[in-house]
Write an enzyme that holds these catalytic residues in place. Structure first.
Site, PDB file in Angstrom:
ATOM      1  N   LYS A 226       0.893  -1.252  -0.123  1.00 48.02           N
ATOM      2  CA  LYS A 226      -0.028  -0.082   0.163  1.00 48.02           C
ATOM      3  C   LYS A 226       0.767   1.320   0.034  1.00 48.02           C
ATOM      4  CE  LYS A 226      -1.797   2.857   3.016  1.00 48.02           C
ATOM      5  NZ  LYS A 226      -1.621   3.836   2.200  1.00 48.02           N
ATOM      6  N   GLY A 279       6.995   5.013   8.282  1.00 51.58           N
ATOM      7  CA  GLY A 279       6.224   6.296   8.217  1.00 51.58           C
ATOM      8  C   GLY A 279       6.489   7.052   9.601  1.00 51.58           C
ATOM      9  N   SER A 280       5.296   7.462  10.112  1.00 55.69           N
ATOM     10  CA  SER A 280       5.366   8.497  11.386  1.00 55.69           C
ATOM     11  C   SER A 280       5.345   7.650  12.657  1.00 55.69           C
ATOM     12  CB  SER A 280       4.537   9.508  11.217  1.00 55.69           C
ATOM     13  OG  SER A 280       3.075   8.813  11.045  1.00 55.69           O
ATOM     14  N   GLY A 284       3.086   4.302  13.472  1.00 57.67           N
ATOM     15  CA  GLY A 284       3.781   3.218  13.940  1.00 57.67           C
ATOM     16  C   GLY A 284       3.226   2.592  15.130  1.00 57.67           C
ATOM     17  N   GLU A 301       9.848   1.189  10.563  1.00 57.61           N
ATOM     18  CA  GLU A 301      10.862   2.354  10.373  1.00 57.61           C
ATOM     19  C   GLU A 301      10.248   3.582  10.548  1.00 57.61           C
ATOM     20  OE1 GLU A 301      14.007   1.562   9.866  1.00 57.61           O
ATOM     21  OE2 GLU A 301      13.974  -0.384   9.241  1.00 57.61           O
ATOM     22  N   CYS A 335      13.897  10.744   6.750  1.00 57.31           N
ATOM     23  CA  CYS A 335      14.017  10.117   8.124  1.00 57.31           C
ATOM     24  C   CYS A 335      15.124  10.355   8.848  1.00 57.31           C
ATOM     25  CB  CYS A 335      13.367   8.693   8.155  1.00 57.31           C
ATOM     26  SG  CYS A 335      14.497   7.891   7.096  1.00 57.31           S
ATOM     27  N   GLU A 433      10.607  16.027  15.150  1.00 57.04           N
ATOM     28  CA  GLU A 433      10.658  15.731  13.683  1.00 57.04           C
ATOM     29  C   GLU A 433      10.125  16.898  12.929  1.00 57.04           C
ATOM     30  OE1 GLU A 433       9.529  12.101  11.985  1.00 57.04           O
ATOM     31  OE2 GLU A 433      11.340  12.203  10.860  1.00 57.04           O
TER      32      GLU A 433
HETATM   33  P1  NAD Z   1       2.514   8.583   7.754  1.00 56.51           P
HETATM   34  O1  NAD Z   1       2.787   7.659   8.851  1.00 56.51           O
HETATM   35  O2  NAD Z   1       1.380   9.604   7.796  1.00 56.51           O
HETATM   36  O3  NAD Z   1       2.270   7.552   6.509  1.00 56.51           O
HETATM   37  C1  NAD Z   1       3.046   6.367   6.202  1.00 56.51           C
HETATM   38  C2  NAD Z   1       1.984   5.301   5.345  1.00 56.51           C
HETATM   39  O4  NAD Z   1       1.124   4.714   6.614  1.00 56.51           O
HETATM   40  C3  NAD Z   1       1.280   5.798   4.401  1.00 56.51           C
HETATM   41  O5  NAD Z   1       1.044   4.818   3.450  1.00 56.51           O
HETATM   42  C4  NAD Z   1      -0.112   6.106   4.968  1.00 56.51           C
HETATM   43  O6  NAD Z   1      -1.415   6.071   4.088  1.00 56.51           O
HETATM   44  C5  NAD Z   1      -0.357   4.842   5.994  1.00 56.51           C
HETATM   45  N1  NAD Z   1      -1.114   5.073   7.074  1.00 56.51           N
HETATM   46  C6  NAD Z   1      -1.434   6.290   7.725  1.00 56.51           C
HETATM   47  N2  NAD Z   1      -2.438   5.919   8.871  1.00 56.51           N
HETATM   48  C7  NAD Z   1      -2.498   4.556   8.721  1.00 56.51           C
HETATM   49  C8  NAD Z   1      -3.344   3.784   9.858  1.00 56.51           C
HETATM   50  N3  NAD Z   1      -3.931   4.101  10.643  1.00 56.51           N
HETATM   51  N4  NAD Z   1      -3.174   2.165   9.401  1.00 56.51           N
HETATM   52  C9  NAD Z   1      -2.178   1.909   8.596  1.00 56.51           C
HETATM   53  N5  NAD Z   1      -1.693   2.702   7.676  1.00 56.51           N
HETATM   54  C10 NAD Z   1      -1.694   3.954   7.732  1.00 56.51           C
HETATM   55  O7  NAD Z   1       3.917   8.900   7.476  1.00 56.51           O
HETATM   56  P2  NAD Z   1       4.416   9.750   6.128  1.00 56.51           P
HETATM   57  O8  NAD Z   1       4.023  11.246   6.326  1.00 56.51           O
HETATM   58  O9  NAD Z   1       3.948   9.154   4.911  1.00 56.51           O
HETATM   59  O10 NAD Z   1       5.997   9.764   6.179  1.00 56.51           O
HETATM   60  C11 NAD Z   1       6.807  10.754   6.983  1.00 56.51           C
HETATM   61  C12 NAD Z   1       7.269   9.820   8.193  1.00 56.51           C
HETATM   62  O11 NAD Z   1       8.059   8.608   7.757  1.00 56.51           O
HETATM   63  C13 NAD Z   1       8.204  10.636   9.119  1.00 56.51           C
HETATM   64  O12 NAD Z   1       8.064  10.460  10.297  1.00 56.51           O
HETATM   65  C14 NAD Z   1       9.472   9.861   8.749  1.00 56.51           C
HETATM   66  O13 NAD Z   1      10.410  10.062   9.796  1.00 56.51           O
HETATM   67  C15 NAD Z   1       9.037   8.545   8.397  1.00 56.51           C
HETATM   68  N6  NAD Z   1      10.186   7.925   7.659  1.00 56.51           N
HETATM   69  C16 NAD Z   1      11.059   7.004   8.009  1.00 56.51           C
HETATM   70  C17 NAD Z   1      11.767   6.340   7.701  1.00 56.51           C
HETATM   71  C18 NAD Z   1      12.920   5.201   7.966  1.00 56.51           C
HETATM   72  O14 NAD Z   1      13.346   4.476   7.356  1.00 56.51           O
HETATM   73  N7  NAD Z   1      12.864   5.207   9.402  1.00 56.51           N
HETATM   74  C19 NAD Z   1      12.012   6.620   6.094  1.00 56.51           C
HETATM   75  C20 NAD Z   1      10.998   7.569   5.439  1.00 56.51           C
HETATM   76  C21 NAD Z   1      10.113   8.062   6.137  1.00 56.51           C
END
Ligand code: NAD
Length: 530
Positions: A226, A279-280, A284, A301, A335, A433
């Site tokens: 996804k 993601g965030s 997570g 991650e 990130c 962040e």
């Molecule tokens: P986000 O958490 O908003 O979204 C990430 C993904 O999760 C998207 O596909 C989103 O649709 C999905 N999502 C959102 N709510 C969900 C739920 N309730 N259940 C399941 N899936 C859901 O993050 P973002 O804004 O897309 O990305 C930014 C964040 O990602 C930052 O905090 C960044 O540090 C982190 N990030 C980490 C790494 C790493 O390798 N550690 C790499 C890139 C980004």
């Protein structure tokens, strides 16, 4: 597609102007589509691919979503419509999981490892052949400079598939010297976890998808991917290559949709054995809580607030370049961004001045233009969030050295000027962040002090150290609580080198052989030889 890259054009002295984002297209782009598509740097095939409403890839077929909804994809350089894709809902996720299960228990699950390797390698070759197209598509969707997607996102994804293709035939178990009375052959097997739900963010959509797909597939799992609702395009284009390469139907399924309902449906689905998420931290945490119910395997991650430390004996030119790369690469939407720059007091004023001067000179514009050095942020909401942090920095008394505002000259999209603050550790801009081009520079006096301050964060993803004294650098590297430490470099990544966070930056590791541990279960088999 022309083989001339944007970079070639720059070298040939033909960069053209950074197009005025409001300039109307002279035909070609679909009605109501973003003017960026009219740029001469967008290949006709890419423009054409974006005209059609893209479908979900489920069980090897291209399907309209049962949700009946269409997801608009925005061009961050203009705020206008870039493309449309079908939006997966819970029913679509269910169909994708069922298709993945059938493939896992069927042809993919039974395929010899060497055959899986050939398919992964084929996928890498196909991606490499279309590298230019993918670089443009990723740049259009995310806004990031095409000069970066062409040298980082796409080739690193290609290498990822190749690296894990090699592991399919080399990931072995052990024979065990058991002492149980009698005579036994006892050994371990590494078996795939099963169906993997992969949820990825918008900052490196193709690359992070490859970090999940390549090891999961190499280990024999099937995947429901996804992508972020903001950046579904390269994942869908990659699915076309998966089909062309000849992967059995259902091995890879791509279902763009929102976190709610699509992401949540995937996380909660009883047919999913493992969730791998980037993601965030907030999402997570929610995912981890949910999967605890049925003990799904999980890799997370998450975010970071990484320290980048410049000792007084550092090569200052290199440290300045490294600090710039640490915070302004990918608009700071990284990130592991080196968003806390600790500089020794003896070098502080000079370093701040040099970074501020160079930051103010960075050329902003649409990512597909080859002269662009920094693109727009991903969305209006994210831009406002970043500007909110900048306001907070000012309000808390940080000294704004450069930037600190939207860049309207770069276009009507979501441009924020590269921003440098001098601040203190307790300010919000030095603790949270921001995920944008906002650097906080912090002075320090001695080594123990800076190690303590660098570690004083809930995160632990990455860190940078700049010094000519390698023994000192190594000692500091060992004391920093971070999953990756770079000495005299920043943002260095390779398929062989494990990636992941200490503390609240995540759980588990991607890349290298470490990733395979998270995509396999260990089984002990005992054979009574008596
Ligand atoms: P986000 O958490 O908003 O979204 C990430 C993904 O999760 C998207 O596909 C989103 O649709 C999905 N999502 C959102 N709510 C969900 C739920 N309730 N259940 C399941 N899936 C859901 O993050 P973002 O804004 O897309 O990305 C930014 C964040 O990602 C930052 O905090 C960044 O540090 C982190 N990030 C980490 C790494 C790493 O390798 N550690 C790499 C890139 C980004």
């Amino acid at each position: 597609m022309t083989r001339m890259t944007g970079r070639d054009r720059v070298q040939a002295g033909d960069p053209g102007p950074v197009p005025g984002p409001g300039e109307a297209p002279a035909g070609g782009a679909g009605r109501g589509r973003s003017a960026t598509l009219e740029s001469p740097f967008v290949a006709p095939q890419v423009r054409q691919w974006l005209q059609e409403t893209r479908r979900l890839f489920i069980g090897g077929r291209w399907e309209e979503a049962r949700s009946g909804r269409i997801l608009p994809v925005t061009d961050p350089a203009t705020g206008d419509l870039l493309a449309e894709v079908w939006e997966a809902g819970a029913e679509d996720i269910d169909r994708a999981v069922q298709a993945a299960r059938r493939a896992q228990e069927g042809s993919w699950g039974r395929m010899p490892p060497a055959e899986r390797a050939r398919l992964l390698w084929k996928l890498a070759d196909l991606l490499e052949e279309r590298a230019e197209e993918f670089a443009q598509l990723e740049s259009l969707n995310t806004g990031k400079p095409v000069t970066e997607t062409a040298v980082a996102d796409v080739p690193l994804a290609v290498e990822h598939f190749r690296y894990f293709a090699g592991w399919t035939t080399k990931w072995t178990g052990q024979t065990l010297p058991v002492s149980f009375p009698g005579e036994y052959l006892a050994y371990t097997r590494r078996e795939p976890v099963g169906v993997v739900g992969a949820i990825v963010p918008w900052n490196f959509p193709l690359l992070i998808a490859s970090w999940k797909l390549a090891p999961a597939l190499a280990a024999g799992n099937t995947v429901v991917l996804k992508p972020s609702e903001l950046t579904p395009l390269t994942a869908l284009r990659l699915a076309e290559l998966v089909q062309e390469a000849g992967f059995p139907p259902g091995t890879v399924n791509v279902v763009p949709g929102y976190g709610e309902p699509a992401g949540r449906a995937l996380v909660e689905h009883p047919g999913v054995d493992k969730i791998t998420f980037t993601g965030s931290p907030a999402v997570g945490r929610r995912i981890m809580t949910t999967v605890a119910r049925d003990f799904k395997r999980v890799t997370l991650e998450l975010g970071g607030k990484s320290p980048n430390i410049v000792f007084p004996d550092a090569d200052l030119d290199k440290a300045v370049a490294g600090a710039m790369m640490g915070i302004f690469f990918n608009q700071g939407e990284v990130c592991c961004a080196g968003s806390r720059l600790f500089v020794h007091k003896d070098r502080f004023d000079r370093m701040v001045a040099e970074i501020a001067e160079r930051a103010a000179e960075l050329r902003q514009g649409p990512g597909v233009h080859p002269m662009t050095q920094m693109g727009p942020l991903i969305s209006r909401a994210h831009m406002e969030r970043v500007l909110g942090y900048i306001e907070r920095g000012r309000a808390e008394g940080a000294e704004l050295v450069t930037g600190g505002e939207p860049n309207r000259e770069a276009g009507p999209g979501f441009f924020v000027r590269p921003t440098v603050f001098v601040g203190t550790d307790t300010m919000t801009i030095a603790r949270e962040e921001i995920f944008g081009p906002v650097l906080t520079v912090l002075p320090f006096e001695d080594l123990d002090e800076v190690v303590r301050r660098a570690n004083d964060t809930p995160y632990g993803l990455a860190a940078g150290i700049w010094t000519r004294d390698i023994a000192k650098a190594i000692k500091v590297a060992h004391r920093l609580k971070a999953g990756t430490v770079w000495i005299n470099g920043y943002n260095l990544l390779d398929a062989t080198s494990p990636w992941g966070g200490f503390k609240q930056s995540g759980i588990g590791r991607e890349m290298g052989s470490y990733a395979l541990e998270h995509y396999t279960e260990v089984k002990s088999v005992w054979v009574n030889l008596g």
